[in-house]
Design a protein around this motif. Structure first.
Motif, PDB file in Angstrom:
ATOM      1  N   GLU A 171     -31.822   1.515  17.650  1.00  0.00           N
ATOM      2  CA  GLU A 171     -31.709   0.384  18.580  1.00  0.00           C
ATOM      3  C   GLU A 171     -30.575  -0.553  18.186  1.00  0.00           C
ATOM      4  N   ARG A 172     -30.391  -0.742  16.887  1.00  0.00           N
ATOM      5  CA  ARG A 172     -29.239  -1.522  16.422  1.00  0.00           C
ATOM      6  C   ARG A 172     -27.941  -0.856  16.877  1.00  0.00           C
ATOM      7  N   ASP A 173     -27.864   0.463  16.698  1.00  0.00           N
ATOM      8  CA  ASP A 173     -26.667   1.201  17.111  1.00  0.00           C
ATOM      9  C   ASP A 173     -26.462   1.112  18.619  1.00  0.00           C
ATOM     10  N   PHE A 174     -27.557   1.099  19.366  1.00  0.00           N
ATOM     11  CA  PHE A 174     -27.473   0.994  20.824  1.00  0.00           C
ATOM     12  C   PHE A 174     -26.754  -0.285  21.236  1.00  0.00           C
ATOM     13  N   VAL A 175     -27.124  -1.409  20.621  1.00  0.00           N
ATOM     14  CA  VAL A 175     -26.466  -2.675  20.948  1.00  0.00           C
ATOM     15  C   VAL A 175     -24.977  -2.611  20.606  1.00  0.00           C
ATOM     16  N   VAL A 176     -24.659  -2.067  19.434  1.00  0.00           N
ATOM     17  CA  VAL A 176     -23.257  -1.951  19.010  1.00  0.00           C
ATOM     18  C   VAL A 176     -22.475  -1.090  19.997  1.00  0.00           C
ATOM     19  N   LYS A 177     -23.059  -0.007  20.432  1.00  0.00           N
ATOM     20  CA  LYS A 177     -22.342   0.928  21.280  1.00  0.00           C
ATOM     21  C   LYS A 177     -22.208   0.442  22.717  1.00  0.00           C
ATOM     22  N   CYS A 179     -25.050  -8.622  25.162  1.00  0.00           N
ATOM     23  CA  CYS A 179     -24.934  -8.134  23.785  1.00  0.00           C
ATOM     24  C   CYS A 179     -24.625  -9.272  22.827  1.00  0.00           C
ATOM     25  N   ARG A 180     -23.696 -10.148  23.232  1.00  0.00           N
ATOM     26  CA  ARG A 180     -23.304 -11.250  22.356  1.00  0.00           C
ATOM     27  C   ARG A 180     -24.418 -12.288  22.222  1.00  0.00           C
ATOM     28  N   LYS A 181     -25.312 -12.347  23.192  1.00  0.00           N
ATOM     29  CA  LYS A 181     -26.469 -13.248  23.097  1.00  0.00           C
ATOM     30  C   LYS A 181     -27.503 -12.720  22.114  1.00  0.00           C
ATOM     31  N   ILE A 182     -27.846 -11.448  22.245  1.00  0.00           N
ATOM     32  CA  ILE A 182     -28.965 -10.933  21.460  1.00  0.00           C
ATOM     33  C   ILE A 182     -28.569 -10.469  20.063  1.00  0.00           C
ATOM     34  N   ALA A 183     -27.286 -10.138  19.860  1.00  0.00           N
ATOM     35  CA  ALA A 183     -26.869  -9.626  18.546  1.00  0.00           C
ATOM     36  C   ALA A 183     -27.191 -10.598  17.409  1.00  0.00           C
ATOM     37  N   PRO A 184     -26.842 -11.896  17.512  1.00  0.00           N
ATOM     38  CA  PRO A 184     -27.186 -12.804  16.411  1.00  0.00           C
ATOM     39  C   PRO A 184     -28.688 -13.023  16.272  1.00  0.00           C
ATOM     40  N   MET A 185     -29.418 -12.882  17.362  1.00  0.00           N
ATOM     41  CA  MET A 185     -30.867 -13.043  17.296  1.00  0.00           C
ATOM     42  C   MET A 185     -31.508 -11.911  16.498  1.00  0.00           C
ATOM     43  N   LEU A 186     -30.851 -10.732  16.536  1.00  0.00           N
ATOM     44  CA  LEU A 186     -31.374  -9.563  15.834  1.00  0.00           C
ATOM     45  C   LEU A 186     -30.569  -9.242  14.580  1.00  0.00           C
ATOM     46  N   ASN A 187     -29.640 -10.149  14.220  1.00  0.00           N
ATOM     47  CA  ASN A 187     -28.808  -9.976  13.019  1.00  0.00           C
ATOM     48  C   ASN A 187     -27.980  -8.687  13.086  1.00  0.00           C
ATOM     49  N   ILE A 188     -27.358  -8.459  14.244  1.00  0.00           N
ATOM     50  CA  ILE A 188     -26.519  -7.282  14.467  1.00  0.00           C
ATOM     51  C   ILE A 188     -25.065  -7.705  14.526  1.00  0.00           C
ATOM     52  N   THR A 189     -24.209  -7.036  13.770  1.00  0.00           N
ATOM     53  CA  THR A 189     -22.769  -7.312  13.783  1.00  0.00           C
ATOM     54  C   THR A 189     -22.107  -6.469  14.866  1.00  0.00           C
ATOM     55  N   LEU A 190     -21.370  -7.110  15.750  1.00  0.00           N
ATOM     56  CA  LEU A 190     -20.720  -6.421  16.861  1.00  0.00           C
ATOM     57  C   LEU A 190     -19.253  -6.129  16.558  1.00  0.00           C
ATOM     58  N   PRO A 191     -18.742  -5.004  17.042  1.00  0.00           N
ATOM     59  CA  PRO A 191     -17.320  -4.706  16.869  1.00  0.00           C
ATOM     60  C   PRO A 191     -16.457  -5.545  17.806  1.00  0.00           C
ATOM     61  N   ASN A 192     -15.192  -5.640  17.488  1.00  0.00           N
ATOM     62  CA  ASN A 192     -14.212  -6.297  18.349  1.00  0.00           C
ATOM     63  C   ASN A 192     -13.257  -5.301  18.989  1.00  0.00           C
ATOM     64  N   VAL A 193     -13.360  -4.032  18.558  1.00  0.00           N
ATOM     65  CA  VAL A 193     -12.478  -2.984  19.054  1.00  0.00           C
ATOM     66  C   VAL A 193     -13.334  -1.748  19.324  1.00  0.00           C
ATOM     67  N   ALA A 194     -13.020  -1.026  20.381  1.00  0.00           N
ATOM     68  CA  ALA A 194     -13.729   0.214  20.686  1.00  0.00           C
ATOM     69  C   ALA A 194     -13.360   1.291  19.678  1.00  0.00           C
ATOM     70  N   SER A 195     -14.019   2.436  19.761  1.00  0.00           N
ATOM     71  CA  SER A 195     -13.732   3.535  18.842  1.00  0.00           C
ATOM     72  C   SER A 195     -12.342   4.114  19.118  1.00  0.00           C
ATOM     73  N   PRO A 196     -11.742   4.823  18.147  1.00  0.00           N
ATOM     74  CA  PRO A 196     -10.442   5.475  18.396  1.00  0.00           C
ATOM     75  C   PRO A 196     -10.489   6.412  19.594  1.00  0.00           C
ATOM     76  N   GLN A 197     -11.586   7.105  19.764  1.00  0.00           N
ATOM     77  CA  GLN A 197     -11.762   8.012  20.894  1.00  0.00           C
ATOM     78  C   GLN A 197     -11.687   7.235  22.221  1.00  0.00           C
ATOM     79  N   GLN A 198     -12.391   6.126  22.276  1.00  0.00           N
ATOM     80  CA  GLN A 198     -12.409   5.306  23.480  1.00  0.00           C
ATOM     81  C   GLN A 198     -11.045   4.680  23.754  1.00  0.00           C
ATOM     82  N   GLU A 199     -10.411   4.192  22.708  1.00  0.00           N
ATOM     83  CA  GLU A 199      -9.083   3.602  22.875  1.00  0.00           C
ATOM     84  C   GLU A 199      -8.086   4.651  23.365  1.00  0.00           C
TER      85      GLU A 199
END
Length: 251
Positions: free
Chosen positions: A55-61, A103-123
């Motif tokens: 679920e943590r990975d889900f938010v990140v992705k 995502c940006r609302k719930i991430a700090p509530m769940l202590n999840i660090t979010l990326p600022n850049v997509a994956s190399p594949q996505q880019e």
């Protein structure tokens, strides 16, 4: 059959897109390949319910998906040749801006660090489509995005059906609605080759995880914000509703 052959011929001009579709496009394109070694392991007990690795990975992705699809929607508004592609582009910008806010609302509530850049594949998809124009852009845009959204659909359903966390459940609801909408508008372009799409969704190649994983944000770097369009129709999560859900569950 002739129409399908013509579309496929357009898709694989010069072999460049054949490489892209064959080597890059599959579920991880939206960042939902399994990153966790034990996705069902509970990593935190929160007031909204337990949070698992998956679920943590889900938010990140979901965040990572917006980091490439939102700018690609802006590109489509400028470069799209058909009205249907421009409409699909509007939906990308609108839907992912709202998802990103959630995502940006719930991430700090769940202590999840979010990326600022997509994956190399996505880019890589963004780079490819930036270099295209005319009908080639429209066809590749519709097929790549229909394929990636189709790939993610079942994963969202699994998260939604198994999570015990009200915030994750709410995000999965929103992601499900957004992805279904984006699948639909890509299909309405009339450019989707379903044979190729289904093939790539069901027979994914293997890529290094480094290509599929968004990098961690640089310490101290401002968080990237995906801005909504002037007249948005998609709305972020109502956290009050999530709070009520947590209380109803005894959280």
């Amino acid at each position: 059959m002739q129409r399908s052959g013509n579309v496929i011929g357009t898709l694989f001009v010069g072999g460049a897109l054949a490489l892209t579709l064959g080597a890059l496009a599959y579920p991880a394109m939206l960042g939902l390949d399994t990153v966790s070694t034990t996705p069902d392991r509970v990593i935190a007990n929160t007031q909204w319910g337990p949070l698992t690795e998956g679920e943590r990975d889900f938010v990140v992705k979901v965040r990572a998906a917006g980091l490439w699809e939102h700018p690609l929607g802006q590109i489509g508004l400028q470069k799209g040749q058909s009205k249907a592609v421009k409409i699909a582009s509007q939906h990308l910008v609108d839907g992912h801006a709202a998802l990103d806010t959630s995502c940006r609302k719930i991430a700090p509530m769940l202590n999840i660090t979010l990326p600022n850049v997509a994956s190399p594949q996505q880019e890589g998809f963004v780079t490819q489509l930036k270099g295209e124009s005319g009908r080639q852009f429209d066809v590749d845009f519709a097929n790549i995005l229909r394929m990636t959204h189709g790939s993610i659909f079942n994963t969202i359903a699994k998260v939604r059906s198994t999570t015990k966390n009200t915030l994750i459940r709410a995000l999965a609801n929103q992601a499900n609605d957004t992805v279904l909408d984006h699948i639909t508008v890509m299909e309405k372009t009339g450019l989707v080759d379903f044979d190729t799409t289904v093939f790539n969704q069901t027979t994914p190649p293997k890529l290094p995880k480094s290509d599929m994983t968004p990098p961690n944000p640089v310490p101290g770097q401002p968080q990237v914000v995906l801005n909504p369009p002037p007249n948005p129709t998609s709305t972020p999560l109502d956290l009050n509703a999530a709070e009520n859900g947590a209380r109803a569950n005894g959280g």
